[in-house]
Scaffold this motif. Structure first.
Motif, PDB file in Angstrom:
ATOM      1  N   ASN A  55      -7.621 -11.851  -2.847  1.00 59.21           N
ATOM      2  CA  ASN A  55      -7.974 -11.323  -1.528  1.00 59.21           C
ATOM      3  C   ASN A  55      -6.751 -10.808  -0.772  1.00 59.21           C
ATOM      4  OD1 ASN A  55     -10.756 -12.014  -1.844  1.00 59.21           O
ATOM      5  ND2 ASN A  55     -10.183 -14.140  -1.437  1.00 59.21           N
ATOM      6  N   LYS A  56      -5.923 -10.098  -1.483  1.00 60.41           N
ATOM      7  CA  LYS A  56      -4.664  -9.580  -0.942  1.00 60.41           C
ATOM      8  C   LYS A  56      -4.948  -8.489   0.088  1.00 60.41           C
ATOM      9  CE  LYS A  56      -0.191  -8.351  -2.893  1.00 60.41           C
ATOM     10  NZ  LYS A  56       0.450  -9.540  -2.356  1.00 60.41           N
ATOM     11  N   ARG A  57      -4.299  -8.602   1.255  1.00 62.34           N
ATOM     12  CA  ARG A  57      -4.399  -7.577   2.292  1.00 62.34           C
ATOM     13  C   ARG A  57      -2.990  -7.137   2.662  1.00 62.34           C
ATOM     14  NH1 ARG A  57      -4.147  -5.543   7.032  1.00 62.34           N
ATOM     15  NH2 ARG A  57      -5.836  -4.703   8.247  1.00 62.34           N
ATOM     16  N   ASP A  58      -2.609  -5.965   2.159  1.00 62.85           N
ATOM     17  CA  ASP A  58      -1.313  -5.374   2.483  1.00 62.85           C
ATOM     18  C   ASP A  58      -1.472  -4.479   3.702  1.00 62.85           C
ATOM     19  OD1 ASP A  58      -0.395  -6.628   0.214  1.00 62.85           O
ATOM     20  OD2 ASP A  58      -0.369  -4.817  -1.008  1.00 62.85           O
ATOM     21  N   ASP A  59      -0.379  -4.090   4.295  1.00 60.09           N
ATOM     22  CA  ASP A  59      -0.421  -3.168   5.423  1.00 60.09           C
ATOM     23  C   ASP A  59       0.622  -2.085   5.196  1.00 60.09           C
ATOM     24  OD1 ASP A  59      -1.702  -2.468   7.805  1.00 60.09           O
ATOM     25  OD2 ASP A  59      -1.464  -4.474   8.629  1.00 60.09           O
ATOM     26  N   ALA A  60       0.282  -0.875   5.579  1.00 59.90           N
ATOM     27  CA  ALA A  60       1.183   0.272   5.392  1.00 59.90           C
ATOM     28  C   ALA A  60       1.803   0.662   6.720  1.00 59.90           C
ATOM     29  CB  ALA A  60       0.408   1.450   4.816  1.00 59.90           C
ATOM     30  N   ILE A  61       2.980   1.247   6.621  1.00 58.30           N
ATOM     31  CA  ILE A  61       3.677   1.739   7.803  1.00 58.30           C
ATOM     32  C   ILE A  61       4.340   3.061   7.452  1.00 58.30           C
ATOM     33  CG2 ILE A  61       5.725   0.366   7.280  1.00 58.30           C
ATOM     34  CD1 ILE A  61       6.111   0.112  10.328  1.00 58.30           C
ATOM     35  N   THR A  62       4.163   4.054   8.305  1.00 57.50           N
ATOM     36  CA  THR A  62       4.723   5.386   8.059  1.00 57.50           C
ATOM     37  C   THR A  62       5.435   5.883   9.311  1.00 57.50           C
ATOM     38  OG1 THR A  62       3.021   5.966   6.452  1.00 57.50           O
ATOM     39  CG2 THR A  62       4.161   7.793   7.511  1.00 57.50           C
ATOM     40  N   SER A  91       4.716 -17.007   4.333  1.00 60.39           N
ATOM     41  CA  SER A  91       4.581 -15.791   5.136  1.00 60.39           C
ATOM     42  C   SER A  91       5.752 -14.821   4.958  1.00 60.39           C
ATOM     43  CB  SER A  91       4.411 -16.152   6.611  1.00 60.39           C
ATOM     44  OG  SER A  91       5.516 -16.900   7.066  1.00 60.39           O
ATOM     45  N   GLN A  92       6.548 -15.012   3.923  1.00 59.70           N
ATOM     46  CA  GLN A  92       7.616 -14.058   3.637  1.00 59.70           C
ATOM     47  C   GLN A  92       6.989 -12.726   3.222  1.00 59.70           C
ATOM     48  OE1 GLN A  92      10.129 -14.466   0.044  1.00 59.70           O
ATOM     49  NE2 GLN A  92      11.831 -14.545   1.521  1.00 59.70           N
ATOM     50  N   VAL A  93       7.457 -11.638   3.829  1.00 60.79           N
ATOM     51  CA  VAL A  93       6.874 -10.316   3.584  1.00 60.79           C
ATOM     52  C   VAL A  93       7.867  -9.439   2.831  1.00 60.79           C
ATOM     53  CG1 VAL A  93       6.007  -8.217   4.702  1.00 60.79           C
ATOM     54  CG2 VAL A  93       5.368 -10.466   5.590  1.00 60.79           C
ATOM     55  N   TYR A  94       7.368  -8.802   1.774  1.00 59.29           N
ATOM     56  CA  TYR A  94       8.154  -7.818   1.030  1.00 59.29           C
ATOM     57  C   TYR A  94       7.818  -6.434   1.559  1.00 59.29           C
ATOM     58  CZ  TYR A  94       9.321 -11.175  -2.724  1.00 59.29           C
ATOM     59  OH  TYR A  94       9.802 -12.227  -3.455  1.00 59.29           O
ATOM     60  N   PHE A  95       8.824  -5.586   1.646  1.00 60.78           N
ATOM     61  CA  PHE A  95       8.643  -4.167   1.973  1.00 60.78           C
ATOM     62  C   PHE A  95       8.822  -3.377   0.691  1.00 60.78           C
ATOM     63  CE2 PHE A  95       9.062  -5.630   6.198  1.00 60.78           C
ATOM     64  CZ  PHE A  95       8.627  -4.630   7.041  1.00 60.78           C
ATOM     65  N   TRP A  96       7.872  -2.487   0.421  1.00 63.15           N
ATOM     66  CA  TRP A  96       7.873  -1.661  -0.783  1.00 63.15           C
ATOM     67  C   TRP A  96       7.913  -0.197  -0.390  1.00 63.15           C
ATOM     68  CZ3 TRP A  96       7.945  -4.296  -5.359  1.00 63.15           C
ATOM     69  CH2 TRP A  96       7.550  -5.628  -5.327  1.00 63.15           C
ATOM     70  N   SER A  97       8.609   0.591  -1.186  1.00 67.45           N
ATOM     71  CA  SER A  97       8.638   2.042  -1.021  1.00 67.45           C
ATOM     72  C   SER A  97       8.024   2.654  -2.265  1.00 67.45           C
ATOM     73  CB  SER A  97      10.084   2.517  -0.858  1.00 67.45           C
ATOM     74  OG  SER A  97      10.137   3.908  -0.762  1.00 67.45           O
ATOM     75  N   GLY A  98       7.288   3.738  -2.109  1.00 64.97           N
ATOM     76  CA  GLY A  98       6.666   4.400  -3.247  1.00 64.97           C
ATOM     77  C   GLY A  98       5.325   3.776  -3.586  1.00 64.97           C
ATOM     78  N   THR A  99       4.728   4.275  -4.650  1.00 67.90           N
ATOM     79  CA  THR A  99       3.421   3.778  -5.097  1.00 67.90           C
ATOM     80  C   THR A  99       3.394   3.698  -6.616  1.00 67.90           C
ATOM     81  OG1 THR A  99       2.527   6.030  -5.147  1.00 67.90           O
ATOM     82  CG2 THR A  99       2.168   4.758  -3.131  1.00 67.90           C
ATOM     83  N   GLU A 104       9.074   0.372  -5.495  1.00 63.66           N
ATOM     84  CA  GLU A 104      10.219  -0.533  -5.583  1.00 63.66           C
ATOM     85  C   GLU A 104      10.362  -1.336  -4.299  1.00 63.66           C
ATOM     86  OE1 GLU A 104      14.276   1.012  -5.513  1.00 63.66           O
ATOM     87  OE2 GLU A 104      13.502   2.912  -4.817  1.00 63.66           O
ATOM     88  N   GLN A 105      10.781  -2.594  -4.461  1.00 59.48           N
ATOM     89  CA  GLN A 105      10.984  -3.450  -3.297  1.00 59.48           C
ATOM     90  C   GLN A 105      12.265  -3.020  -2.597  1.00 59.48           C
ATOM     91  OE1 GLN A 105      11.191  -7.635  -4.123  1.00 59.48           O
ATOM     92  NE2 GLN A 105      11.665  -8.140  -2.004  1.00 59.48           N
ATOM     93  N   VAL A 106      12.179  -2.809  -1.276  1.00 58.95           N
ATOM     94  CA  VAL A 106      13.345  -2.349  -0.513  1.00 58.95           C
ATOM     95  C   VAL A 106      13.783  -3.349   0.552  1.00 58.95           C
ATOM     96  CG1 VAL A 106      12.902   0.099  -0.935  1.00 58.95           C
ATOM     97  CG2 VAL A 106      11.910  -1.005   1.088  1.00 58.95           C
ATOM     98  N   GLY A 107      13.048  -4.438   0.726  1.00 60.62           N
ATOM     99  CA  GLY A 107      13.450  -5.419   1.718  1.00 60.62           C
ATOM    100  C   GLY A 107      12.525  -6.608   1.779  1.00 60.62           C
ATOM    101  N   TYR A 134       6.167   2.891   3.856  1.00 60.98           N
ATOM    102  CA  TYR A 134       6.391   1.591   3.230  1.00 60.98           C
ATOM    103  C   TYR A 134       5.078   0.820   3.210  1.00 60.98           C
ATOM    104  CZ  TYR A 134      11.001   3.149   4.437  1.00 60.98           C
ATOM    105  OH  TYR A 134      12.116   3.924   4.565  1.00 60.98           O
ATOM    106  N   THR A 135       5.007  -0.154   2.296  1.00 60.94           N
ATOM    107  CA  THR A 135       3.887  -1.081   2.239  1.00 60.94           C
ATOM    108  C   THR A 135       4.455  -2.479   2.427  1.00 60.94           C
ATOM    109  OG1 THR A 135       2.707   0.346   0.699  1.00 60.94           O
ATOM    110  CG2 THR A 135       1.985  -1.944   0.825  1.00 60.94           C
ATOM    111  N   MET A 136       3.764  -3.287   3.238  1.00 64.84           N
ATOM    112  CA  MET A 136       4.169  -4.673   3.464  1.00 64.84           C
ATOM    113  C   MET A 136       3.154  -5.575   2.767  1.00 64.84           C
ATOM    114  SD  MET A 136       5.122  -4.489   7.523  1.00 64.84           S
ATOM    115  CE  MET A 136       3.594  -3.634   7.975  1.00 64.84           C
ATOM    116  N   SER A 137       3.663  -6.576   2.031  1.00 68.95           N
ATOM    117  CA  SER A 137       2.773  -7.523   1.356  1.00 68.95           C
ATOM    118  C   SER A 137       3.417  -8.904   1.351  1.00 68.95           C
ATOM    119  CB  SER A 137       2.453  -7.068  -0.071  1.00 68.95           C
ATOM    120  OG  SER A 137       3.617  -7.042  -0.854  1.00 68.95           O
ATOM    121  N   ILE A 138       2.582  -9.924   1.212  1.00 68.32           N
ATOM    122  CA  ILE A 138       3.108 -11.287   1.091  1.00 68.32           C
ATOM    123  C   ILE A 138       3.946 -11.347  -0.187  1.00 68.32           C
ATOM    124  CG2 ILE A 138       2.478 -13.722   0.734  1.00 68.32           C
ATOM    125  CD1 ILE A 138       2.019 -12.710   3.618  1.00 68.32           C
TER     126      ILE A 138
END
Length: 163
Positions: A55-62, A91-99, A104-107, A134-138
């Motif tokens: 039940n993963k819910r990621d969030d995008a930011i542009t 609750s640590q969040v990874y920031f991803w770039s690309g699809t 790739e994880q960027v932060g 970017y996409t943010m995910s747990i």
């Protein structure tokens, strides 16, 4: 000979002093700030998952408002003292770039605010582009976790540039 050395030193110091800017000539550099693309504020981010990444819910930011020719883009998170952030579990969040395969994880960040002082996190720095997404995910692949907060003009995720 000593006279020539002393005279050269005095003349050199006078030239350096006259070329140095005075405090009135110095201006503080100000960074430009881009806000996430949205219809309006607040932007309510909610990133979560159940155990085993179910039940993963990621969030995008542009950011689609970075002017051409900008430099030094830096993805940041800023919260004033006592800003409300809801979190549970991992609750640590990874920031991803690309699809897809080029993702790739960027932060990484733990969204938090201090009860007594403003909080700033730098996620990463990048070469500027007119659109940056970017996409943010747990971050955990096994643990349940969630984090949620409202992004406003005064708090949340921004892109600074031209610093």
């Amino acid at each position: 000979m000593q006279y020539l050395t002393i005279a050269s030193a005095i003349l050199g110091s006078a030239l350096l002093a006259s070329a140095a800017p005075t405090p009135a000539d110095l201006n503080a550099r100000a960074c430009s700030v881009a806000y996430p693309q949205s219809i309006g504020f607040p932007i309510n981010y909610s990133i979560s998952q159940d155990a085993g990444a179910a039940n993963k819910r990621d969030d995008a930011i542009t950011f689609d408002n970075i002017p051409a020719g900008s430099y030094g883009c830096q993805l940041e998170v800023n919260f004033p003292a006592g800003y409300p952030i809801t979190s549970s579990g991992n609750s640590q969040v990874y920031f991803w770039s690309g699809t897809g395969a080029s993702k790739e994880q960027v932060g990484t960040v733990n969204f938090a605010s201090s009860p007594v002082a403003a909080t700033k996190f730098v996620i990463n720095s990048f070469t500027c582009a007119p659109t940056m997404s970017y996409t943010m995910s747990i971050g955990s692949e096994t643990d349940a976790g969630s984090v949620a907060f409202a992004d406003t003009k005064d708090a949340g995720i921004t892109m600074t540039y031209n610093c």
